[in-house]
Each structure stands twice: as structure tokens, then as C-alpha cells.
Design an enzyme around this catalytic site. Structure first.
Site, short mmCIF file in Angstrom:
data_model
loop_
_atom_site.label_atom_id
_atom_site.label_comp_id
_atom_site.label_asym_id
_atom_site.label_seq_id
_atom_site.Cartn_x
_atom_site.Cartn_y
_atom_site.Cartn_z
N ARG A 167 0.80 -1.22 0.00
CA ARG A 167 0.00 0.00 0.00
C ARG A 167 0.84 1.28 0.00
NH1 ARG A 167 -3.31 -3.08 -1.44
NH2 ARG A 167 -5.35 -3.55 -0.52
N SER A 216 -11.30 0.85 1.78
CA SER A 216 -10.76 0.35 3.05
C SER A 216 -10.09 1.49 3.81
CB SER A 216 -9.74 -0.76 2.79
OG SER A 216 -10.36 -1.87 2.20
N GLU A 298 -5.07 3.72 5.62
CA GLU A 298 -4.92 3.56 4.18
C GLU A 298 -5.51 4.78 3.47
OE1 GLU A 298 -6.40 0.43 0.74
OE2 GLU A 298 -5.83 -0.33 2.70
#
Length: 306
Positions: A167, A216, A298
């Protein structure tokens, strides 16, 4: 602010950003720049004083803009940066092209980039965040990315130079992704399209796709995406840690952790950016106290408080 260069594209002062984000919150950009093309972007950045902050913004799918807005220049790419082309096993996509559109165009050409189909947002954001699902990541398919550096130089970066990890990529602050080249495996077009329809059905069954979310909220502490397999391990998935802390459906002001999927932060209708961020921090505190695990955001949070 220091006088800004005069571009060919659109430069708007005090532009509200809430309508440009999926969560529909946040204050204005001091300046919003929508370049006409890559050369316009390069000249603007070259002539923009280095003291002026620059924030490249995609379609706002993974973003909380704080209520006080963003100082400096927010750059949002538009039509001149959303082209998609296919040549052999290569897919060329502008940074403003939607991930879902790239996946579909590739599938129609018999190329498998199906993992992109359910990832919200655009290609620039997908590269910056090394987006992934079903066990596949941008890093697995990217050949090279074209960027305009903060000083206006146009560069081509390899995956090694982007230093991808979970990520995350190591793209310097203020650099703007403009175009990418992907390599994809061959597949049968109808089968790839059917695979994506199945992915969409599974996503809609498990995620609050009809609500105002930013995807998310937290990274999985285990450091990998869902594989979609029946034997996938959930003990270190962010949603499981949130649920175990008793926070499925928890509300703060107009913000809520989804009842359907507890790793999705929802604007129920009247949330402020502060509501959303404060609920996220409450979740991090409770998960840390309950399990000892540290959740990492995130969703990107940027700007000044009200």
C-alpha cells in the site's frame, strides 16, 4: 500567496473540494489546477515557486480533506490524461483513467488486469498506493510510469525506482504521475469479463458500495491484500481486528464504521472531516488496547483542521 504562473489549463482559487471526494467532506483548495496536457503541467510546475506546496489529487476515492482545506496548489488531471491504449501484452493508461475502465478495456482485448476492476479510483492513485486485491498488486504488472517532477522535469520511473511495498510507493512529494505502462497475461476475453462480474458481485455482497465511503480505511497489519480464496487467513485483517474490538457499526457524529464491513468508514449524511478522522483515531486506539496491533491509515488525510 506568491504570484502563480499562468497556465493554459484552468486555475481556480478557493475551489471547494468536498464535491470532488467520495466522502463529500472537506474545505477548499487554495488553488485548484487542472492542466490542459502534460506540457502545460510541466511548465506550470517549473515556474511555480518551490515554496508553494503541491498535492496531486485523483478522483478523491481514497481521501479525507480536512475541514480547513488545503494550502498551496491541488492538481487534478482530467480528459487529457485518461486515454487507454493496447499494444500486444502492454496496456498504456493515463493517470486519470479509472481503474475499472482500464481493467475492462484490457479484458476486452484478452489481457488480464482483472484485479483493478473493483479498486476504486484512478491509475495515478493506484500506482501511488500500490493498490491491490485478490492477491495481485500494481507492482506485479507495472512496466514503467511517466511522472512530472516538482521542478517540471518529465521522467520515466521503473518499479524498482518507485520502491513499492504494501500500500505504498516512494514517489517524492509534489511529483505528479501522468501515464503508466502495464504488462498483462493473456486470457480469453469472455472468461475475463465473467471473472470481473463475479468479483463485483462478491464485492457488493460484502462491502457498503451504496454508501459514501473511501474504500478500506486501514491497511491490513499482516501486510497483504485479500486473496479471495476460501482458505484466506483473517486473523490479521483490519476488519477482523475492528470487529473484535466491538466497533462494527460504531458511530461518532455523522461518521460510522460500516455494519456491513467494519473497515469501511461511512459518511451517513452530515459528517464533517473531523468526525471521520476522529472516529478513525478512536478505532485505532481501541484496536491497540484490545489486540496490541497498530492500525495504519490507508485513506489519505490532508489539509488543515477547521
Amino acid at each position: 500567496m506568491t504570484d502563480l504562473p499562468t497556465p493554459r489549463g484552468t486555475l481556480t482559487p478557493e475551489r471547494p473540494l468536498s464535491d470532488l471526494t467520495w466522502l463529500r467532506v472537506g474545505g477548499p483548495a487554495q488553488w485548484l489546477f487542472q492542466p490542459a496536457d502534460r506540457d502545460d503541467l510541466a511548465v506550470f510546475l517549473r515556474d511555480l515557486p518551490m515554496s508553494v506546496p503541491v498535492f496531486p489529487m485523483g478522483v478523491g476515492s481514497n481521501l479525507i480533506v480536512r475541514d480547513g482545506g488545503i494550502r498551496g496548489v491541488v492538481i487534478r488531471l482530467g480528459r487529457g490524461f485518461n486515454g487507454i491504449e493496447i499494444d500486444g501484452d502492454r496496456v498504456f493508461a493515463g493517470a486519470a483513467a479509472l481503474d475499472a475502465h482500464v481493467a475492462r478495456r484490457a479484458a476486452e482485448a484478452g489481457l488480464d488486469l482483472t484485479f483493478l476492476r473493483t479498486i476504486p479510483g484512478s491509475i495515478g492513485g493506484a500506482i501511488r498506493m500500490n493498490a491491490g486485491c485478490y492477491g495481485a498488486y500494481v507492482a506485479d504488472h507495472l512496466v514503467e510510469a511517466e511522472v512530472v517532477a516538482r521542478d517540471g522535469a518529465t521522467l520515466t520511473l521503473t518499479p524498482d525506482e518507485l520502491q513499492f511495498d504494501y500500500r505504498h510507493s516512494h514517489l517524492p512529494e509534489g511529483w505528479v504521475l501522468t501515464r503508466a505502462t502495464f504488462r498483462a497475461d493473456r486470457g480469453e476475453s469472455d472468461a475475463l469479463l465473467a471473472k470481473m462480474e463475479d468479483q463485483l458481485a462478491r464485492r457488493d455482497a460484502s462491502q457498503p458500495t451504496r454508501d459514501r465511503t473511501a474504500g478500506s480505511t486501514f491497511r491490513n497489519p499482516a501486510g497483504f491484500s485479500s486473496t479471495g480464496r476460501a482458505d484466506d487467513v483473517h486473523d490479521l485483517k483490519a476488519w477482523k481486528l475492528i470487529e473484535d474490538a466491538g466497533l462494527r457499526g460504531h458511530r461518532l457524529g455523522g461518521a460510522q464504521m460500516s455494519d456491513k464491513h467494519p473497515n469501511f468508514l461511512i459518511n451517513t449524511g452530515d459528517a464533517t472531516a473531523a468526525d471521520l478522522e476522529n472516529l478513525g483515531e478512536l478505532v485505532r486506539d481501541r484496536v491497540r488496547a484490545n489486540s496490541g496491533h497498530e492500525l495504519t491509515w490507508e485513506v489519505i488525510r490532508i489539509g488543515d483542521p477547521a
